[in-house]
Design a protein around this motif. Structure first.
Motif, PDB file in Angstrom:
ATOM      1  N   VAL A  61      -5.673  -0.661  -6.920  1.00 16.38           N
ATOM      2  CA  VAL A  61      -4.209  -0.741  -7.025  1.00 16.38           C
ATOM      3  C   VAL A  61      -3.743  -1.207  -8.398  1.00 16.38           C
ATOM      4  O   VAL A  61      -2.536  -1.211  -8.650  1.00 16.38           O
ATOM      5  CB  VAL A  61      -3.667  -1.691  -5.944  1.00 16.38           C
ATOM      6  CG1 VAL A  61      -3.890  -1.104  -4.562  1.00 16.38           C
ATOM      7  CG2 VAL A  61      -4.322  -3.059  -6.026  1.00 16.38           C
ATOM      8  N   PRO A 125      -0.844  -7.190  -7.020  1.00 18.17           N
ATOM      9  CA  PRO A 125      -0.517  -5.871  -6.454  1.00 18.17           C
ATOM     10  C   PRO A 125       0.791  -5.953  -5.673  1.00 18.17           C
ATOM     11  O   PRO A 125       0.798  -6.210  -4.485  1.00 18.17           O
ATOM     12  CB  PRO A 125      -1.699  -5.580  -5.533  1.00 18.17           C
ATOM     13  CG  PRO A 125      -2.178  -6.931  -5.117  1.00 18.17           C
ATOM     14  CD  PRO A 125      -1.851  -7.878  -6.212  1.00 18.17           C
ATOM     15  N   SER A 127       2.803  -3.904  -4.444  1.00 20.01           N
ATOM     16  CA  SER A 127       3.072  -2.937  -3.376  1.00 20.01           C
ATOM     17  C   SER A 127       2.041  -2.978  -2.275  1.00 20.01           C
ATOM     18  O   SER A 127       2.102  -2.190  -1.339  1.00 20.01           O
ATOM     19  CB  SER A 127       3.122  -1.530  -3.982  1.00 20.01           C
ATOM     20  OG  SER A 127       1.874  -1.199  -4.578  1.00 20.01           O
ATOM     21  N   SER A 128       1.071  -3.874  -2.326  1.00 23.03           N
ATOM     22  CA  SER A 128      -0.001  -3.904  -1.310  1.00 23.03           C
ATOM     23  C   SER A 128      -0.152  -5.325  -0.775  1.00 23.03           C
ATOM     24  O   SER A 128      -0.825  -6.145  -1.377  1.00 23.03           O
ATOM     25  CB  SER A 128      -1.324  -3.427  -1.907  1.00 23.03           C
ATOM     26  OG  SER A 128      -2.371  -3.549  -0.975  1.00 23.03           O
ATOM     27  N   SER A 130      -1.932  -6.425   1.650  1.00 26.64           N
ATOM     28  CA  SER A 130      -3.320  -6.796   1.972  1.00 26.64           C
ATOM     29  C   SER A 130      -4.068  -7.236   0.721  1.00 26.64           C
ATOM     30  O   SER A 130      -4.826  -8.206   0.737  1.00 26.64           O
ATOM     31  CB  SER A 130      -4.039  -5.616   2.622  1.00 26.64           C
ATOM     32  OG  SER A 130      -4.087  -4.504   1.746  1.00 26.64           O
ATOM     33  N   HIS A 131      -3.835  -6.512  -0.415  1.00 27.96           N
ATOM     34  CA  HIS A 131      -4.485  -6.934  -1.661  1.00 27.96           C
ATOM     35  C   HIS A 131      -3.898  -8.248  -2.159  1.00 27.96           C
ATOM     36  O   HIS A 131      -4.599  -9.061  -2.776  1.00 27.96           O
ATOM     37  CB  HIS A 131      -4.325  -5.843  -2.724  1.00 27.96           C
ATOM     38  CG  HIS A 131      -5.182  -4.619  -2.467  1.00 27.96           C
ATOM     39  ND1 HIS A 131      -4.790  -3.623  -1.601  1.00 27.96           N
ATOM     40  CD2 HIS A 131      -6.418  -4.281  -2.918  1.00 27.96           C
ATOM     41  CE1 HIS A 131      -5.729  -2.684  -1.566  1.00 27.96           C
ATOM     42  NE2 HIS A 131      -6.730  -3.052  -2.342  1.00 27.96           N
TER      43      HIS A 131
END
Length: 810
Positions: A61, A125, A127-128, A130-131
């Motif tokens: 990402v 990240p 936009s993520s 989970s990351h």
């Protein structure tokens, strides 16, 4: 002429160690630096592994160029640390300038923290999620690991953990949405926790290092003192030999020798005084008594602290004076056994006996003490007395008794739970039988001609069935079932209705008072009516010769500073109701048992009224308390959680049988209930189909849809043992017809679905057993007078109709 050896006193100046504060700080710094550098290889390994994991995971990402530059920074700082560790290992010890090494270590930690902190900015990240969580986990783990690796020096921990965690925490706050802000708050909390932990670790390690240094110096000092003492002893031995050799020539020094004897005698007297002071100051009582255990030959003054006997009375105290009779017998028996054992095993060493005896305090109270004694022997190994030590264990005894009381209370609670489970199971099955009986009686009343004699028989049977219904309702409330179906209740109105009903036909006087602005409560009106009826009936039975009952209802804020009573309730608004009678009262030994099931002092009592009262109050998050005096009366106090701003739910109307038309599907595993419900609905004009389980109901519903004659309403039994029950059936029906209307029916509400039916998709609830009037009105309301309830709506919603029925007679 004799010469005395030199004094062996050790002076601080003789020691090689400097005790100056500066020297101690420098030594502490050296040890801290050594511990910090010994853990650097572990930190390097963790940094490389975690850095590689971060780069590998975030490469998906984050642009590879940014990740590469960051990982180069990680590798570079770890190369720097490797060189720094190598330089430290090569430098000569002890370090001449430990402060420089410490400053260098902190600076390196700051650089490491900044590089890891850059991950929270450059590798974030956005936009993520989970990351983001993975990155937060890694950085949090690195900071948490710092609490152990940098525990030796707290500024080193701060230099690393603050730049590591704060950038990422800022990023979470910068996102602006509540979940990320919550994670940011958690990040600050986590940082605060590990900071406190690191500081505590630092304090413990610092104290440990300081103590280690002090112990080393003390051991060295002791060794030096021992060496000087040995030299002194050798010198003294040489002096003694010289004195022996010239003893014959020193007869004229007799006066001098006698003076030395005087000095020795004074030393012995001082030693005896020190021993006596120790004996008199310790808290344990030291004593010596004769072999019969009848009198003391010595007892230490600490007896005053234990039992309150002052110094001038110690000479007159005997074991009989301070021991309870039973404990005195125990002591004499132990002495007898010890003497018998000594006669058979005269050479057994270090034998003693241990007893816990009840003593009598000087003020008359009792105190428990642990007594350890042994035989006092002369030089010929013959017993001449008993000596021992007495230690106060009153608090320990109280703790053990409290533990036993709590264990007994736990066992009693487990027994009550078992009885409750049995009662609930029996009552639930009995409710199914009552559903058939009550339903058929009310149906027969409608079908038979209005002849007085059959109707009188049926009404008598109906009253008996309703009485049995009330009894099973008490059993279910006492057991784990009976969760309240709550609505907003005006408690003042409910009190008036309950008291009027309970006292109808009675000669007792009832005085009711309520706060003009009495708060409303969230409660099941039927269950609260049952509580009031139970308490009022108890009051009536307690006054067979007449009297008065006083009922008071008032608002109560438990957070008020003037509330002192230790109620087992959280702070907040409550409505307090007291019911006071002038009856015979309750015996003191009966008070702890009155809320137990089946406990009763009445010849015709069932022992369930107060047990169900207690269970109902507990299920409403309230509390019931009792105060009683024999011959003066009893007061029960009820505490209900209040809803000051809520408005009462509308009252149910007087209902008649309601006719209708259309198709209705009834699903119940009991054939007698299916048949009875079908005949009731047919009598009201509906076309009825019946199913014994969910699969059969689904098939009938599908057939009706295929033939374009759909069911207007489905009545589903909540629990079908071994088959598809009401909740699962409704889920499948909604797949066939999203507009399906379904009522849920059950013998008791131990499932949350009964108390919160609307949130599970049902439009109403009808509790077994039910009558023809209750069933016809519930079906009519749900089909013709109101739309299906929305999710989350309750029976108390201002619709003008009731959505559930409690036991009543018609």
């Amino acid at each position: 002429m004799l010469t005395r050896p030199e004094s062996s006193h050790i002076r601080p100046s003789d020691l090689p160690f400097s005790s100056s504060p500066l020297h101690q700080i420098i030594e502490l710094r050296r040890k801290q630096i050594h511990q910090l550098f010994s853990l650097v290889p572990m930190a390097i390994l963790a940094s490389i592994i975690n850095g590689g994991l971060v780069a590998f995971i975030l490469m998906e990402v984050i642009p590879s160029t940014v990740v590469s530059w960051w990982i180069i920074g990680i590798v570079g700082i770890n190369i720097f640390w490797s060189g720094l560790v190598l330089a430290y290992r090569r430098v000569s010890k002890p370090l001449l300038h430990p402060s420089r090494w410490m400053s260098l270590f902190v600076a390196g930690n700051s650089a490491s923290g900044l590089i890891w902190g850059m991950a929270g900015i450059a590798l974030y990240p956005s936009s993520s999620p989970s990351h983001q969580m993975f990155l937060a986990l890694v950085l949090g783990g690195m900071a948490a690991g710092s609490t152990a690796i940098h525990a030796a020096y707290f500024p080193a921990f701060l230099a690393y953990s603050l730049p590591t965690t704060l950038p990422l925490t800022y990023q979470f706050f910068a996102q602006g949405d509540p979940p990320h802000q919550a994670v940011g708050i958690m990040g600050f909390t986590f940082l605060a926790v590990i900071t406190v932990t690191a500081y505590r670790n630092f304090s413990m390690i610092k104290n440990t290092l300081t103590l280690e240094k002090e112990n080393f110096e003390l051991i060295t000092q002791l060794k030096q003192a021992h060496s000087k003492a040995e030299r002194f002893n050798r010198s003294l031995s040489k002096e003694i030999k010289n004195r022996i050799e010239i003893e014959k020539e020193l007869l004229h020094h007799k006066d001098h020798l006698e003076s030395l004897v005087g000095i020795r005698t004074a030393d012995l007297q001082k030693s005896e005084a020190r021993y006596r002071m120790v004996v008199e100051k310790i808290s344990d009582v030291i004593w010596v008594m004769d072999l019969e255990g009848s009198k003391f030959s010595y007892i230490s003054p600490s007896l005053e602290r234990l039992l309150g006997y002052s110094g001038h009375t110690l000479d007159t105290i005997s074991p009989d004076t301070i021991l309870m009779p039973a404990s005195m017998v125990t002591l004499k028996e132990a002495i007898k056994q010890e003497r018998a054992h000594h006669e058979s095993h005269p050479h057994e060493p270090n034998r003693s006996f241990l007893l816990v005896l009840e003593h009598q305090h000087h003020n008359g109270s009792s105190a428990w003490a642990e007594v350890r004694g042994s035989l006092l022997l002369d030089k010929h190994n013959r017993p001449i007395g008993i000596t021992g030590v007495t230690r106060d264990v009153t608090e320990r005894k109280k703790t053990e008794e409290e533990k036993q009381r709590l264990e007994a209370q736990l066992l009693r609670s487990q027994k009550l739970e078992s009885v409750g489970n049995l009662a609930g199971g029996i009552a639930h099955d009995f409710n199914n039988f009552l559903t058939t009986i009550l339903g058929n009686i009310t149906l027969t009343k409608q079908i038979l001609p209005s002849s007085k004699q059959p109707q009188a028989y049926l009404e008598r049977a109906e009253r008996a069935a309703l009485h049995a219904k009330h009894l099973t309702h008490q059993l279910l409330t006492f057991s784990k079932g009976g969760d309240p179906i709550k609505q907003t209740v005006d408690l003042h109105e409910l009190i008036k209705e309950s008291s009027d009903l309970a006292l109808s036909g009675s000669s007792l006087l009832c005085q009711t008072w309520a706060d003009p602005n009495l708060w409303t409560i969230e409660a099941d009106p039927g269950q609260i009516n049952q509580v009031l009826q139970n308490l009022l009936m108890n009051a009536i039975h307690a006054m067979p010769q007449g009297g008065s009952i006083t009922i008071r209802a008032e608002n109560l804020q438990l957070s008020d500073p003037d509330i002192r009573s230790p109620l087992p309730l959280p702070t907040g608004p409550y409505v307090k109701v007291t019911i006071t009678d002038e009856g015979i009262g309750i015996a003191e030994d009966h008070l702890p048992k009155i809320f137990e099931p089946y406990f009763t002092t009445k010849s015709a009592g069932q022992g369930l009224g107060l047990a169900s009262t207690y269970a109902i109050m507990k299920k409403h998050a309230g509390h019931v308390a009792v105060e009683s005096h024999v011959g003066r009366g009893t007061t029960f106090t009820l505490y209900f959680p209040a809803s000051p701003r809520a408005t009462p739910s509308p009252k149910p109307l007087n209902l008649d049988i309601r006719q209708g038309q259309g198709k209705i599907l009834v699903m119940d595993d009991e054939e007698s209930i299916r048949m009875m419900a079908g005949e009731m609905l047919s009598h009201c004009g509906y076309e009825v189909k019946m199913a014994k389980d969910g699969e059969e109901a689904l098939a009938l519903y599908q057939q009706a849809m295929d033939s374009h004659t759909p069911f207007l309403l489905v009545i589903l039994d909540l629990t079908v043992p071994g088959k598809l029950g009401g909740m699962g059936t409704l889920a499948r029906l909604r797949q066939l017809d999203p507009q399906v209307k379904a009522l849920v029916s059950s013998g008791y509400s131990n499932d949350p679905i009964m108390a919160n039916y609307a949130s599970h998709g049902f439009v109403g609830v009808i509790t077994k057993p039910y009558s023809l009037i209750e069933l016809s009105n519930m079906v009519h309301q749900r089909l013709w007078r109101q739309a299906p309830l929305a999710s989350g709506q309750t029976p108390s919603d201002p619709s003008g109709q009731m959505s559930s029925f409690s036991p009543s007679s018609h």
